[in-house]
Scaffold this motif. Sequence first.
Motif, PDB file in Angstrom:
ATOM      1  N   LEU A   1      -8.867   0.705  -1.148  1.00  0.00           N
ATOM      2  CA  LEU A   1      -7.332   0.863  -1.886  1.00  0.00           C
ATOM      3  C   LEU A   1      -6.352  -0.424  -2.619  1.00  0.00           C
ATOM      4  CD1 LEU A   1      -5.637   3.432  -3.442  1.00  0.00           C
ATOM      5  CD2 LEU A   1      -4.715   3.577  -0.058  1.00  0.00           C
ATOM      6  N   LEU A   2      -6.531  -0.844  -0.778  1.00  0.00           N
ATOM      7  CA  LEU A   2      -5.313  -2.217  -1.130  1.00  0.00           C
ATOM      8  C   LEU A   2      -6.248  -3.258  -1.439  1.00  0.00           C
ATOM      9  CD1 LEU A   2      -3.402  -0.911   1.407  1.00  0.00           C
ATOM     10  CD2 LEU A   2      -2.385  -1.345  -0.907  1.00  0.00           C
TER      11      LEU A   2
ATOM     12  N   MET B   1      -8.616  -5.445  11.029  1.00  0.00           N
ATOM     13  CA  MET B   1      -7.574  -4.199  11.062  1.00  0.00           C
ATOM     14  C   MET B   1      -7.367  -3.181  12.559  1.00  0.00           C
ATOM     15  SD  MET B   1      -7.417  -1.694   8.485  1.00  0.00           S
ATOM     16  CE  MET B   1      -8.531  -0.793   8.176  1.00  0.00           C
TER      17      MET B   1
ATOM     18  N   LEU C   1      -1.750  -0.165  12.546  1.00  0.00           N
ATOM     19  CA  LEU C   1      -1.712   1.508  11.349  1.00  0.00           C
ATOM     20  C   LEU C   1      -0.747   2.363  12.213  1.00  0.00           C
ATOM     21  CD1 LEU C   1      -5.329   1.956  11.121  1.00  0.00           C
ATOM     22  CD2 LEU C   1      -3.803   1.625   9.510  1.00  0.00           C
TER      23      LEU C   1
ATOM     24  N   GLN D   1      -3.797  -8.683   6.187  1.00  0.00           N
ATOM     25  CA  GLN D   1      -5.020  -8.325   6.037  1.00  0.00           C
ATOM     26  C   GLN D   1      -5.668  -7.727   4.901  1.00  0.00           C
ATOM     27  OE1 GLN D   1      -6.938  -6.787   9.813  1.00  0.00           O
ATOM     28  NE2 GLN D   1      -6.376  -8.838  11.120  1.00  0.00           N
ATOM     29  N   LEU D   2      -4.421  -6.432   4.700  1.00  0.00           N
ATOM     30  CA  LEU D   2      -3.995  -6.199   3.168  1.00  0.00           C
ATOM     31  C   LEU D   2      -4.508  -6.845   2.113  1.00  0.00           C
ATOM     32  CD1 LEU D   2      -3.347  -2.987   4.544  1.00  0.00           C
ATOM     33  CD2 LEU D   2      -6.037  -3.500   4.105  1.00  0.00           C
TER      34      LEU D   2
ATOM     35  N   LYS E   1      -1.487  -7.673   0.284  1.00  0.00           N
ATOM     36  CA  LYS E   1      -0.199  -6.900   0.027  1.00  0.00           C
ATOM     37  C   LYS E   1       0.549  -6.352   1.291  1.00  0.00           C
ATOM     38  CE  LYS E   1      -2.617  -4.878  -4.011  1.00  0.00           C
ATOM     39  NZ  LYS E   1      -2.742  -3.934  -4.501  1.00  0.00           N
TER      40      LYS E   1
ATOM     41  N   ALA F   1       2.673  -0.260  -2.376  1.00  0.00           N
ATOM     42  CA  ALA F   1       1.068   0.030  -1.511  1.00  0.00           C
ATOM     43  C   ALA F   1       1.387   0.815  -0.041  1.00  0.00           C
ATOM     44  CB  ALA F   1       0.750  -1.655  -1.355  1.00  0.00           C
TER      45      ALA F   1
ATOM     46  N   GLN G   1       0.979   4.150  -0.531  1.00  0.00           N
ATOM     47  CA  GLN G   1      -0.024   4.315  -0.755  1.00  0.00           C
ATOM     48  C   GLN G   1      -1.450   4.195   0.616  1.00  0.00           C
ATOM     49  OE1 GLN G   1      -2.022   1.263  -4.084  1.00  0.00           O
ATOM     50  NE2 GLN G   1      -2.207   3.381  -5.297  1.00  0.00           N
ATOM     51  N   LEU G   2      -0.767   3.885   1.675  1.00  0.00           N
ATOM     52  CA  LEU G   2      -1.369   3.533   2.576  1.00  0.00           C
ATOM     53  C   LEU G   2      -1.115   4.174   3.953  1.00  0.00           C
ATOM     54  CD1 LEU G   2      -3.779   2.398   3.733  1.00  0.00           C
ATOM     55  CD2 LEU G   2      -2.068   0.277   4.820  1.00  0.00           C
TER      56      LEU G   2
END
Lengths: 300, 300
Positions: free
Chosen positions: A81-82, B1, B6, B42-43, B45, B60, B63-64
Amino acid sequence: MTLKQLDAFYWAASVASFGVAAERLHVSQSTLSKRIAELEVQLGKPLFDRSGHRASLTEAGVQLLPLARRMLGLAEEMHVLLGETGDGVRGHCRFGVGELAALTWLPDLVAHAREKYPALVLEPCVDLGAALERRLESGELDFAVVAGFSQRSGISSEAIAQVGFSWAAAPALVGRQRVVTAALLQNTALITMPPAAGPTRMLEHWLAVNNLEAGRRLTCNNLAAIASLIAAGVGIGLFPNGWLRQMAERNAVVQLKSRPALPELEYTFQWRRDDARPLLGRLRDAVTQTVDFSKPSPLW
Amino acid sequence: MTLKQLDAFYWAASVASFGVAAERLHVSQSTLSKRIAELEVQLGKPLFDRSGHRASLTEAGVQLLPLARRMLGLAEEMHVLLGETGDGVRGHCRFGVGELAALTWLPDLVAHAREKYPALVLEPCVDLGAALERRLESGELDFAVVAGFSQRSGISSEAIAQVGFSWAAAPALVGRQRVVTAALLQNTALITMPPAAGPTRMLEHWLAVNNLEAGRRLTCNNLAAIASLIAAGVGIGLFPNGWLRQMAERNAVVQLKSRPALPELEYTFQWRRDDARPLLGRLRDAVTQTVDFSKPSPLW
DNA sequence: CGCGTTTACGCCTCACGTAAACATC
DNA sequence: GATGTTTACGTGAGGCGTAAACGCG
């Protein structure tokens, strides 16, 4: 509980041994073992039964496995996704091909994949078909391109190419003869890859079906060496039609036919049935686009 | 990650500020900030837009968020599946109640929950209804029991109890009078909790509807103090019927009626609409089973 | 004895909290 | 200046690999 622990558990449960899982995750076996042990402590229950020679899943492990799979799938989704890199195809991919493929379309596949998925690291492994299947089932490989459909229940196969073979011999060995006869087979050496190779198994089957018998046998595990031996007049052997045409143009060998003709050999893309990563679909497509057993590498 | 990252992202996105999220996760604000920053690296963005005074989710991040939610839900499932402790109700739970509840059924609730969910750590927060709602919306609390239904779109309310109130006064203050008259209201002090408390808001509404006016007002933020003041004859005030009965038996106060009678006050279990953890359902049930505003704590 | 797994141990990274700096309202 | 977030930095835990030990075939 960490994703590393779940990854370790998932792969340890999916492949043949902790050692193979450790290789796949690029960590030492000790590290993998400790990650799993730590996870077991956190969950309060053992996930593996270590009483036997090899660790096997406990009831709790069986229950956890699908959850871990979904978890890692979600983590993958996040990167897709990202992360902008290549449709979410990242990381390492170990795959197996035969020597025939290694000397024909493997470079094209690697070039194609490197361009399309720059974040993907390919690790090709060249070996005999039977060995590749075994390593695929044990989890050492992500996929393999092998002759024929796998008989193993844990492996899925999908046809990707048919390859026609003809006989090759040094001009001096056969004179003006251009047909493989029973007498020729008896009187000259038959040079092949080991029995575990796809083309060799096909040949053995063809011989048996047609009640033919080879005289002297010469097995070599290196295709280039076999070509040299044949060109030197040591014996006869099999090569894909495209290769033969090219070798014949240089007058290195002549192409012989046989009655009945050799059957085409069907090559399949094989992967572990329980491995549903999108990575595999993308690479299957990449292989389909680049597979071509007929033209040998420019080196030849 | 990592799951920690998260978790930090999820709570930071769900509650009012990084600081509140850090409190909820029992880490420093600096740690929470770094976990999120690391996740963003890590992503590739940014997940939050820090240009304003408060960080807000980027595209972003939006979305996450659902993926992170599913991920943490899966982690919870794993603990439920394999952890034997209390139906998967673990960790900390911060909740808010009014003083009325704190002095009646709160001990029962805590005892009940401690027995049923030994792995759960409760952190009750006693404050006025309006403050509780605010802290609930900002994410500082997991749930609250408050008078009336919340008007905030982010908060769900569910009725759990109706409480009837009567007037209380020192015997010496009212003589043989047992009815609250307009004159009595004018001539004696009216002792209440602050306006942000549910019972006070109910009382204000009752006064306005009936065109009544109180004379001197005395606001105190401590229910026990109010009871003492009333018993000492400083003024009159409101108490749940059950309390009054008990206090009247000791001849500490007398119970007065009013025309029209005071309406019953509806208490609700309130929680964040976007918080779907099973924890909340279990605690709602626990509250429903133990809620009882009518009998004050044995201390009284 | 070979293979698979765990344990021991030293190294070193990295995640943490305190405290200060920075930014916005 | 109050509130909210990041940066700086010293400390400590814990994850890592190497290598030895263990246990089953």
